[in-house]
Enzyme design. Structure first.
Site, mmCIF file in Angstrom:
data_model
loop_
_atom_site.group_PDB
_atom_site.id
_atom_site.type_symbol
_atom_site.label_atom_id
_atom_site.label_comp_id
_atom_site.label_asym_id
_atom_site.label_seq_id
_atom_site.Cartn_x
_atom_site.Cartn_y
_atom_site.Cartn_z
ATOM 1 N N LEU A 95 0.838 -1.191 0.000
ATOM 2 C CA LEU A 95 0.000 0.000 0.000
ATOM 3 C C LEU A 95 0.875 1.244 0.000
ATOM 4 O O LEU A 95 1.929 1.267 0.646
ATOM 5 C CB LEU A 95 -0.919 0.004 1.219
ATOM 6 N N GLY A 114 1.105 -5.159 1.316
ATOM 7 C CA GLY A 114 0.061 -5.225 0.289
ATOM 8 C C GLY A 114 0.524 -5.937 -0.982
ATOM 9 O O GLY A 114 -0.291 -6.512 -1.708
ATOM 10 N N ASN A 172 4.503 -7.588 6.620
ATOM 11 C CA ASN A 172 5.359 -6.979 7.640
ATOM 12 C C ASN A 172 4.695 -5.826 8.389
ATOM 13 O O ASN A 172 5.373 -4.990 8.983
ATOM 14 C CB ASN A 172 6.655 -6.478 6.977
ATOM 15 N N GLU A 173 3.350 -5.794 8.378
ATOM 16 C CA GLU A 173 2.636 -4.640 8.935
ATOM 17 C C GLU A 173 3.081 -4.268 10.340
ATOM 18 O O GLU A 173 3.243 -3.083 10.662
ATOM 19 C CB GLU A 173 1.115 -4.896 8.937
HETATM 20 C C1 LIG Z 1 -7.147 -3.108 14.934
HETATM 21 C C2 LIG Z 1 -7.872 -2.686 13.699
HETATM 22 C C3 LIG Z 1 -7.035 -2.928 12.479
HETATM 23 C C4 LIG Z 1 -7.706 -2.368 11.288
HETATM 24 C C5 LIG Z 1 -6.788 -2.352 10.102
HETATM 25 C C6 LIG Z 1 -5.818 -1.266 10.229
HETATM 26 C C7 LIG Z 1 -4.722 -1.056 9.537
HETATM 27 C C8 LIG Z 1 -4.169 -1.809 8.443
HETATM 28 C C9 LIG Z 1 -3.394 -0.845 7.700
HETATM 29 C C10 LIG Z 1 -2.568 -0.961 6.719
HETATM 30 C C11 LIG Z 1 -2.035 -2.094 6.029
HETATM 31 C C12 LIG Z 1 -0.973 -1.815 5.231
HETATM 32 C C13 LIG Z 1 -0.309 -2.762 4.375
HETATM 33 C C14 LIG Z 1 0.808 -2.143 3.558
HETATM 34 O O1 LIG Z 1 0.992 -2.522 2.439
HETATM 35 S S1 LIG Z 1 1.773 -0.891 4.240
HETATM 36 C C15 LIG Z 1 3.129 -0.684 3.147
HETATM 37 C C16 LIG Z 1 4.226 -1.572 3.550
HETATM 38 N N1 LIG Z 1 5.325 -1.509 2.624
HETATM 39 C C17 LIG Z 1 6.577 -1.556 3.026
HETATM 40 O O2 LIG Z 1 6.866 -1.679 4.178
HETATM 41 C C18 LIG Z 1 7.599 -1.442 1.947
HETATM 42 C C19 LIG Z 1 8.477 -0.278 2.162
HETATM 43 N N2 LIG Z 1 9.432 -0.178 1.079
HETATM 44 C C20 LIG Z 1 10.567 -0.880 1.017
HETATM 45 O O3 LIG Z 1 10.865 -1.702 1.843
HETATM 46 C C21 LIG Z 1 11.467 -0.595 -0.135
HETATM 47 O O4 LIG Z 1 11.071 0.616 -0.712
HETATM 48 C C22 LIG Z 1 11.430 -1.684 -1.241
HETATM 49 C C23 LIG Z 1 12.109 -2.955 -0.734
HETATM 50 C C24 LIG Z 1 9.998 -1.993 -1.685
HETATM 51 C C25 LIG Z 1 12.223 -1.155 -2.472
HETATM 52 O O5 LIG Z 1 13.511 -0.742 -2.043
HETATM 53 P P1 LIG Z 1 14.387 0.208 -2.986
HETATM 54 O O6 LIG Z 1 15.689 0.412 -2.280
HETATM 55 O O7 LIG Z 1 14.410 -0.321 -4.361
HETATM 56 O O8 LIG Z 1 13.559 1.563 -3.072
HETATM 57 P P2 LIG Z 1 13.495 2.718 -1.975
HETATM 58 O O9 LIG Z 1 14.612 3.663 -2.221
HETATM 59 O O10 LIG Z 1 13.335 2.166 -0.628
HETATM 60 O O11 LIG Z 1 12.110 3.417 -2.371
HETATM 61 C C26 LIG Z 1 12.000 4.296 -3.503
HETATM 62 C C27 LIG Z 1 10.995 5.364 -3.152
HETATM 63 O O12 LIG Z 1 9.720 4.766 -2.941
HETATM 64 C C28 LIG Z 1 9.226 5.135 -1.647
HETATM 65 N N3 LIG Z 1 8.423 4.010 -1.128
HETATM 66 C C29 LIG Z 1 8.824 2.775 -0.890
HETATM 67 N N4 LIG Z 1 7.809 2.016 -0.466
HETATM 68 C C30 LIG Z 1 6.733 2.817 -0.428
HETATM 69 C C31 LIG Z 1 5.373 2.623 -0.057
HETATM 70 N N5 LIG Z 1 4.892 1.417 0.351
HETATM 71 N N6 LIG Z 1 4.538 3.651 -0.147
HETATM 72 C C32 LIG Z 1 4.969 4.849 -0.548
HETATM 73 N N7 LIG Z 1 6.260 5.116 -0.913
HETATM 74 C C33 LIG Z 1 7.123 4.099 -0.853
HETATM 75 C C34 LIG Z 1 10.488 5.399 -0.826
HETATM 76 O O13 LIG Z 1 10.207 6.180 0.277
HETATM 77 C C35 LIG Z 1 11.331 6.107 -1.855
HETATM 78 O O14 LIG Z 1 10.820 7.416 -1.987
HETATM 79 P P3 LIG Z 1 11.785 8.636 -2.327
HETATM 80 O O15 LIG Z 1 12.755 8.722 -1.176
HETATM 81 O O16 LIG Z 1 12.438 8.294 -3.636
HETATM 82 O O17 LIG Z 1 10.867 9.805 -2.393
#
Ligand SMILES: CCCCC/C=C\C/C=C\C=C\CC(=O)SCCNC(=O)CCNC(=O)[C@H](O)C(C)(C)COP(=O)(O)OP(=O)(O)OC[C@H]1O[C@@H](n2cnc3c(N)ncnc32)[C@H](O)[C@@H]1OP(=O)(O)O
Length: 365
Positions: free
Chosen positions: A171, A216, A240-241
């Site tokens: 997400l 997600g 990994n939430e």
């Molecule tokens: C009790 C009641 C409960 C009710 C329910 C309540 C809640 C549930 C709520 C939510 C559930 C959520 C599920 C999800 O999916 S949360 C998202 C989880 N995702 C992650 O943890 C992934 C994070 N990202 C990474 O680990 C790395 O980016 C990745 C391995 C995917 C890629 O690594 P890489 O080194 O290639 O790239 P980066 O330099 O890290 O990233 C580039 C750029 O993209 C931005 N970014 C990365 N992931 C996300 C994301 N998920 N969303 C938005 N933006 C993301 C990162 O910050 C970089 O940005 P910038 O610095 O270039 O601007």
């Protein structure tokens, strides 16, 4: 399954087409000529490319939303439109979901292209007028002023942006951080819709996981019938939430339990584990590992085995296995949205998300 399809009918095509993104979080525009070009190429939307092979009845859906295929509201809307179209196309029996490694974007008219770490000028198609300039830009921290070389291109130029080695980063965290309760509710409804459509699809579905697939992204993978992952030590997959300080909703949990069993799901969810490809194979989170360059071809070979089973028998069996899980969300959709909104808008959760975002950015620095 029928319920799922009836529910999805709420997304009328004319309505959803008008919702198509014209501006992404990363500031890249998609203007309408881009969409019509995609249509001619049998690609249905800017963030997603779909190729349906009429001779096999297999569609390949490629996610192409740089930098990390995060699931924003725009992305999810496009994903659902594409799934719905394929679902209604009787000639399509199988769907492979994967990520492209390169994203080509078309810009028209006067356009400014900055050369950043993830953006490069790929081709400039004449007639074109390139004017060298310098551009002062405030960085994402808001603190530094940096100067970037820019080209101002008049007429048409093609720009290629490289996606990270990611299947989907899950997400889009920016959709959950600092947003109004109304917007969070709209976003969560789209997340539900994506899962309902995928998990309840009549098509045989295979995730060709050619990159990391956290949270997600993992949900999308386990929403498919079969998972083939690239055997690359850099890639990981899992729900990994808890590592972000958030809680996976019950239907994420149910999908994981249905895939790996209760004990493995319990460990996995409570610790917020991200598994390497071999470890994911060990617990049954993915079904097969192959060298990276064989992920798609293996998915295609595997799909032919799935399609050798008569559709009605496979579909009824799939429904029998998944109906209870799907019905649980269908009968609790509104409550689930309310829960999500009240949880995600809490100050403490917003603080966790901010720290996580900062961690992601500082890791890069
Ligand atoms: C009790 C009641 C409960 C009710 C329910 C309540 C809640 C549930 C709520 C939510 C559930 C959520 C599920 C999800 O999916 S949360 C998202 C989880 N995702 C992650 O943890 C992934 C994070 N990202 C990474 O680990 C790395 O980016 C990745 C391995 C995917 C890629 O690594 P890489 O080194 O290639 O790239 P980066 O330099 O890290 O990233 C580039 C750029 O993209 C931005 N970014 C990365 N992931 C996300 C994301 N998920 N969303 C938005 N933006 C993301 C990162 O910050 C970089 O940005 P910038 O610095 O270039 O601007």
């Amino acid at each position: 399954m029928a319920n799922v399809l009836r529910n999805s009918a709420k997304f009328g095509f004319s309505g959803v087409l008008s919702q198509l993104s014209i501006h992404s979080r990363h500031g890249r525009e998609c203007v309408s000529p881009c969409f019509s070009l995609q249509q001619r190429n049998n690609s249905t939307s800017p963030k997603i490319k779909v190729d349906l092979d009429n001779s096999t009845g297999v569609a390949v859906l490629r996610m192409q939303s740089p930098p990390v295929n995060s699931l924003s509201l725009d992305f999810l809307t496009e994903f659902c439109i594409n799934l719905e179209k394929l679902e209604m196309d009787k000639s399509c029996r199988g769907l492979i979901i994967t990520s492209v490694s390169t994203h080509t974007h078309t810009h028209t008219d006067t356009d400014t292209v900055t050369q950043s770490h993830k953006t490069m000028i790929h081709t400039i198609t004449p007639p074109v007028c390139v004017v060298s300039q310098t551009l002062s830009k405030v960085s994402s921290t808001g603190l530094d002023i940096i100067t970037l070389p820019v080209c101002v291109c008049v007429c048409v130029c093609l720009v290629s942006q490289t996606l990270s080695k990611v299947f989907s980063a899950g997400l889009d965290i920016m959709e959950m951080y600092g947003k109004s309760p109304e917007r969070c509710g709209e976003f969560w409804k789209a997340v539900q819709e994506m899962w309902l459509k995928l998990y309840g699809s009549n098509m045989a579905t295979i995730a060709a996981i050619n990159g990391s697939s956290p949270a997600g992204g993992c949900l999308m993978s386990i929403g498919c019938d079969y998972r083939i992952m690239a055997d690359n030590p850099r890639y990981s997959i899992g729900l990994n939430e808890t590592q972000l300080g958030i809680v996976a909703p019950f239907w994420f949990k149910d999908t994981l339990v249905n895939t790996v069993g209760n004990r493995a799901a319990e460990l996995s969810l409570e610790l917020g584990l991200l598994y390497s490809a071999p470890d994911a194979l060990k617990i049954g989170l993915v079904d097969q590992l192959v060298p990276e360059d064989q992920v798609l071809s293996t998915a295609q070979d595997t799909m032919s085995k799935w399609l050798a089973v008569p559709d009605h028998a496979r579909q009824i069996t799939k429904s029998m296995m998944r109906k209870q899980t799907i019905d649980k969300l269908l009968s609790n959709r509104e409550a689930d949205i309310t829960n999500f909104v009240s949880f995600i808008t809490k100050d403490s959760i917003q603080r966790s998300l901010r720290m996580y975002l900062e961690m992601l950015k500082s890791r890069k620095a």
